[in-house]
Design a protein around this motif. Structure first.
Motif, PDB file in Angstrom:
ATOM      1  N   ALA A 318      10.759 -25.693   9.319  1.00 18.86           N
ATOM      2  CA  ALA A 318      11.527 -26.811   9.876  1.00 18.86           C
ATOM      3  C   ALA A 318      11.682 -26.724  11.397  1.00 18.86           C
ATOM      4  O   ALA A 318      12.188 -27.660  12.018  1.00 18.86           O
ATOM      5  N   ILE A 319      11.253 -25.601  11.990  1.00 14.13           N
ATOM      6  CA  ILE A 319      11.341 -25.424  13.443  1.00 14.13           C
ATOM      7  C   ILE A 319       9.951 -25.623  14.037  1.00 14.13           C
ATOM      8  O   ILE A 319       9.031 -24.847  13.776  1.00 14.13           O
ATOM      9  N   SER A 320       9.779 -26.623  14.854  1.00 13.70           N
ATOM     10  CA  SER A 320       8.442 -26.983  15.349  1.00 13.70           C
ATOM     11  C   SER A 320       7.816 -25.883  16.197  1.00 13.70           C
ATOM     12  O   SER A 320       6.595 -25.789  16.304  1.00 13.70           O
ATOM     13  N   THR A 321       8.645 -25.038  16.809  1.00 18.76           N
ATOM     14  CA  THR A 321       8.126 -23.986  17.678  1.00 18.76           C
ATOM     15  C   THR A 321       7.926 -22.657  16.947  1.00 18.76           C
ATOM     16  O   THR A 321       7.626 -21.650  17.592  1.00 18.76           O
ATOM     17  N   CYS A 322       8.082 -22.635  15.637  1.00 10.99           N
ATOM     18  CA  CYS A 322       7.792 -21.427  14.859  1.00 10.99           C
ATOM     19  C   CYS A 322       6.412 -21.573  14.222  1.00 10.99           C
ATOM     20  O   CYS A 322       6.162 -22.527  13.475  1.00 10.99           O
ATOM     21  N   GLU A 323       5.522 -20.641  14.510  1.00 13.38           N
ATOM     22  CA  GLU A 323       4.131 -20.779  14.079  1.00 13.38           C
ATOM     23  C   GLU A 323       3.872 -20.268  12.665  1.00 13.38           C
ATOM     24  O   GLU A 323       2.839 -20.591  12.087  1.00 13.38           O
ATOM     25  N   GLY A 324       4.771 -19.427  12.121  1.00 13.17           N
ATOM     26  CA  GLY A 324       4.513 -18.944  10.777  1.00 13.17           C
ATOM     27  C   GLY A 324       5.336 -17.727  10.417  1.00 13.17           C
ATOM     28  O   GLY A 324       6.147 -17.227  11.196  1.00 13.17           O
ATOM     29  N   VAL A 325       5.101 -17.240   9.192  1.00  7.55           N
ATOM     30  CA  VAL A 325       5.797 -16.087   8.633  1.00  7.55           C
ATOM     31  C   VAL A 325       4.777 -15.179   7.948  1.00  7.55           C
ATOM     32  O   VAL A 325       3.978 -15.654   7.126  1.00  7.55           O
ATOM     33  N   PHE A 326       4.820 -13.876   8.262  1.00  9.22           N
ATOM     34  CA  PHE A 326       3.914 -12.893   7.673  1.00  9.22           C
ATOM     35  C   PHE A 326       4.723 -11.846   6.897  1.00  9.22           C
ATOM     36  O   PHE A 326       5.557 -11.144   7.491  1.00  9.22           O
ATOM     37  N   TYR A 327       4.479 -11.754   5.590  1.00 12.90           N
ATOM     38  CA  TYR A 327       5.114 -10.703   4.787  1.00 12.90           C
ATOM     39  C   TYR A 327       4.399  -9.384   5.091  1.00 12.90           C
ATOM     40  O   TYR A 327       3.176  -9.323   5.134  1.00 12.90           O
ATOM     41  N   TRP A 328       5.194  -8.317   5.266  1.00 15.35           N
ATOM     42  CA  TRP A 328       4.584  -7.029   5.594  1.00 15.35           C
ATOM     43  C   TRP A 328       4.249  -6.245   4.330  1.00 15.35           C
ATOM     44  O   TRP A 328       5.153  -5.864   3.570  1.00 15.35           O
ATOM     45  N   GLU A 329       2.968  -6.066   4.099  1.00 12.27           N
ATOM     46  CA  GLU A 329       2.406  -5.281   3.002  1.00 12.27           C
ATOM     47  C   GLU A 329       2.977  -5.671   1.631  1.00 12.27           C
ATOM     48  O   GLU A 329       3.526  -4.843   0.902  1.00 12.27           O
ATOM     49  N   PRO A 330       2.841  -6.958   1.245  1.00 11.50           N
ATOM     50  CA  PRO A 330       3.357  -7.383  -0.058  1.00 11.50           C
ATOM     51  C   PRO A 330       2.648  -6.713  -1.228  1.00 11.50           C
ATOM     52  O   PRO A 330       3.210  -6.611  -2.327  1.00 11.50           O
ATOM     53  N   GLU A 331       1.414  -6.246  -1.002  1.00  8.71           N
ATOM     54  CA  GLU A 331       0.629  -5.659  -2.095  1.00  8.71           C
ATOM     55  C   GLU A 331       1.140  -4.303  -2.550  1.00  8.71           C
ATOM     56  O   GLU A 331       0.694  -3.765  -3.571  1.00  8.71           O
ATOM     57  N   CYS A 332       2.081  -3.717  -1.800  1.00  8.27           N
ATOM     58  CA  CYS A 332       2.619  -2.405  -2.176  1.00  8.27           C
ATOM     59  C   CYS A 332       3.372  -2.485  -3.500  1.00  8.27           C
ATOM     60  O   CYS A 332       4.168  -3.386  -3.731  1.00  8.27           O
ATOM     61  N   ASN A 333       3.086  -1.546  -4.375  1.00  8.87           N
ATOM     62  CA  ASN A 333       3.841  -1.426  -5.625  1.00  8.87           C
ATOM     63  C   ASN A 333       3.942   0.043  -5.988  1.00  8.87           C
ATOM     64  O   ASN A 333       3.295   0.896  -5.390  1.00  8.87           O
ATOM     65  N   SER A 334       4.796   0.328  -6.955  1.00  8.20           N
ATOM     66  CA  SER A 334       5.010   1.707  -7.426  1.00  8.20           C
ATOM     67  C   SER A 334       5.340   2.653  -6.269  1.00  8.20           C
ATOM     68  O   SER A 334       4.958   3.822  -6.286  1.00  8.20           O
ATOM     69  N   GLY A 335       6.065   2.125  -5.270  1.00  3.77           N
ATOM     70  CA  GLY A 335       6.477   2.962  -4.157  1.00  3.77           C
ATOM     71  C   GLY A 335       5.338   3.532  -3.350  1.00  3.77           C
ATOM     72  O   GLY A 335       5.411   4.666  -2.879  1.00  3.77           O
ATOM     73  N   TRP A 336       4.274   2.740  -3.153  1.00  4.97           N
ATOM     74  CA  TRP A 336       3.115   3.204  -2.395  1.00  4.97           C
ATOM     75  C   TRP A 336       3.554   3.760  -1.043  1.00  4.97           C
ATOM     76  O   TRP A 336       4.235   3.084  -0.265  1.00  4.97           O
ATOM     77  N   ASN A 337       3.176   5.014  -0.772  1.00  2.25           N
ATOM     78  CA  ASN A 337       3.538   5.699   0.468  1.00  2.25           C
ATOM     79  C   ASN A 337       5.039   5.665   0.743  1.00  2.25           C
ATOM     80  O   ASN A 337       5.477   5.687   1.892  1.00  2.25           O
ATOM     81  N   GLY A 338       5.829   5.582  -0.340  1.00  2.00           N
ATOM     82  CA  GLY A 338       7.282   5.571  -0.189  1.00  2.00           C
ATOM     83  C   GLY A 338       7.859   4.246   0.254  1.00  2.00           C
ATOM     84  O   GLY A 338       9.062   4.151   0.518  1.00  2.00           O
ATOM     85  N   TYR A 339       7.040   3.202   0.339  1.00  2.00           N
ATOM     86  CA  TYR A 339       7.507   1.903   0.819  1.00  2.00           C
ATOM     87  C   TYR A 339       7.956   1.044  -0.353  1.00  2.00           C
ATOM     88  O   TYR A 339       7.193   0.838  -1.309  1.00  2.00           O
ATOM     89  N   ASP A 340       9.178   0.510  -0.289  1.00  2.00           N
ATOM     90  CA  ASP A 340       9.736  -0.225  -1.425  1.00  2.00           C
ATOM     91  C   ASP A 340       9.936  -1.709  -1.153  1.00  2.00           C
ATOM     92  O   ASP A 340      10.572  -2.408  -1.942  1.00  2.00           O
ATOM     93  N   LYS A 341       9.394  -2.219  -0.045  1.00  2.24           N
ATOM     94  CA  LYS A 341       9.616  -3.623   0.305  1.00  2.24           C
ATOM     95  C   LYS A 341       8.379  -4.482   0.086  1.00  2.24           C
ATOM     96  O   LYS A 341       8.232  -5.541   0.711  1.00  2.24           O
ATOM     97  N   GLY A 342       7.483  -4.061  -0.786  1.00  2.00           N
ATOM     98  CA  GLY A 342       6.362  -4.908  -1.155  1.00  2.00           C
ATOM     99  C   GLY A 342       6.840  -6.071  -2.009  1.00  2.00           C
ATOM    100  O   GLY A 342       8.026  -6.212  -2.294  1.00  2.00           O
ATOM    101  N   ALA A 343       5.904  -6.894  -2.435  1.00  2.05           N
ATOM    102  CA  ALA A 343       6.258  -8.054  -3.255  1.00  2.05           C
ATOM    103  C   ALA A 343       5.382  -8.122  -4.505  1.00  2.05           C
ATOM    104  O   ALA A 343       5.099  -9.203  -5.029  1.00  2.05           O
ATOM    105  N   PHE A 344       4.925  -6.953  -4.966  1.00  2.90           N
ATOM    106  CA  PHE A 344       4.252  -6.824  -6.264  1.00  2.90           C
ATOM    107  C   PHE A 344       5.086  -5.851  -7.093  1.00  2.90           C
ATOM    108  O   PHE A 344       5.648  -4.896  -6.561  1.00  2.90           O
ATOM    109  N   ASP A 345       5.157  -6.107  -8.409  1.00  2.00           N
ATOM    110  CA  ASP A 345       5.931  -5.208  -9.259  1.00  2.00           C
ATOM    111  C   ASP A 345       5.091  -3.997  -9.648  1.00  2.00           C
ATOM    112  O   ASP A 345       3.943  -3.859  -9.238  1.00  2.00           O
ATOM    113  N   ASN A 346       5.661  -3.129 -10.450  1.00  2.00           N
ATOM    114  CA  ASN A 346       4.974  -1.883 -10.773  1.00  2.00           C
ATOM    115  C   ASN A 346       3.790  -2.057 -11.714  1.00  2.00           C
ATOM    116  O   ASN A 346       3.029  -1.111 -11.932  1.00  2.00           O
ATOM    117  N   SER A 347       3.609  -3.263 -12.251  1.00  4.59           N
ATOM    118  CA  SER A 347       2.419  -3.546 -13.050  1.00  4.59           C
ATOM    119  C   SER A 347       1.307  -4.147 -12.204  1.00  4.59           C
ATOM    120  O   SER A 347       0.219  -4.444 -12.718  1.00  4.59           O
TER     121      SER A 347
END
Length: 358
Positions: A318-347
């Motif tokens: 809704a903001i004309s001067t915002c070019e986009g949004v990038f999720y950081w490493e959504p493919e991480c699951n099962s605590g890959w490298n200790g990172y818990d903010k992915g957007a894939f579940d453990n399956s």
């Protein structure tokens, strides 16, 4: 690294384009799935998937909602994403995120019609607000040598991408450079003369930014150069940095933000989101440039993840001067490298947080 065979195909003829793709079945007797059309234009809906090649080598697989194994970037495209972000390290110990690895991933993204952001860390490993280590090969450089190293490394990687006919839309000159980059915190004048820590020598940081900026424009004249800080909800942090850069003649095209509400303990995610969206408007007006969310994320199984992402993606659109949004490493699951903010579940299936990008 495995060599990727074949010549890259130019998929974009302008900033606005769409591509089609057909899914195939292993069963020759089945009816082919309906051809899909992907709109890759406009607001950037993206993901940083820099870990993907390492994850694949370690046997990680990704599945759509129906449980069908699918290549990760193609799956993200099916979920509505149109852009990919990739980090670059100078001389990484194991090769991951080095030039060859980045080119391989970028080429794959190009074949899917994905737009591309390249994120230079100017370090051999992670660079973020708490660490901005000088690459080992640059450790004893003086100020002029450091500027030249920034320019040479930037051109080297971007030339390798251009040789594969990969288009680059955005380039970050530094990663989460909240207090600059290429730090030298030793005592004495010699260290002070070369350090890129902004709170100690803003002029040096501005010069390093400009070395990267000019190098980007020499290879990809139309690419937009981003200066990226963390905590997009903290307006004072941004005005301090960009006032200082402006006073020292720094050049940039877009302000990049990170936003991780889980790491902000004194506000709710709703307050953090509202502050960030307000800051995007304030900063784009104050500095006459666009803003982009270079990184965003929340703990994968949080009940707030889906509403948070929807609020931010809808708000940024809704903001004309915002070019986009990038999720950081959504493919991480099962605590890959200790990172818990992915957007894939453990399956290995995407969570509802990614519905915001549809």
């Amino acid at each position: 690294m495995k060599n990727i065979l074949g010549k890259a195909i130019l998929l974009a003829t302008a900033l606005l384009f769409s591509i089609t793709g057909t899914s195939c079945s292993n069963d020759d007797n089945t009816t082919p799935e309906k051809e899909k059309t992907y709109d890759m234009s406009g607001f950037a809906k993206g993901a940083d998937v820099s870990w993907i090649t390492e994850m694949e080598q370690n046997g990680k697989k990704f599945y759509n909602a129906n449980g069908k194994a699918t290549e990760c970037m193609a799956l993200l495209r099916d979920l509505g994403m149109n852009s990919i972000r990739l980090r670059v390290w100078v001389n990484p110990e194991d090769g991951w995120n080095g030039k060859n690895d980045v080119v391989a991933k970028a080429w794959r993204a190009q074949q899917l019609g994905m737009r591309l952001m390249i994120d230079f860390h100017y370090s051999d490993t992670w660079a973020d607000p708490g660490k901005q280590g000088v690459p080992a090969a640059w450790k004893n450089y003086d100020f002029d040598q450091m500027k030249q190293a920034v320019a040479d490394h930037t051109k080297d990687v971007l030339n390798a991408l251009k040789e594969r006919d990969v288009n680059v839309e955005w380039v970050q000159v530094g990663n989460e450079t909240t207090d600059g980059m290429l730090w030298n915190d030793e005592d004495g004048d010699a260290a002070l003369k070369v350090t890129g820590r902004a709170s100690k020598n803003m002029a040096n940081f501005a010069a390093y930014i400009n070395a990267g900026y000019d190098a980007v424009k020499a290879i990809y004249p139309e690419a937009k150069v981003i200066v990226h800080l963390d905590k997009g909800n903290n307006l004072g942090q941004y005005t301090w940095m960009f006032d200082g850069l402006k006073q020292n003649g720094a050049k940039w095209d877009v302000i990049g933000m990170s936003l991780y509400p889980d790491w902000i303990t004194d506000q709710t995610w709703e307050q953090v989101s509202d502050d960030c969206l307000s800051n995007i408007k304030t900063l784009s007006g104050k500095y006459n440039c666009d803003v982009i969310i270079s990184e965003i994320g929340m703990v994968w199984n949080s009940e707030n993840a889906a509403p948070f992402l929807k609020k931010m993606v809808d708000g940024c659109k809704a903001i004309s001067t915002c070019e986009g949004v990038f999720y950081w490493e959504p493919e991480c699951n099962s605590g890959w490298n200790g990172y818990d903010k992915g957007a894939f579940d453990n399956s290995g299936k995407p969570t509802a947080a990614l519905d915001a990008f549809k």
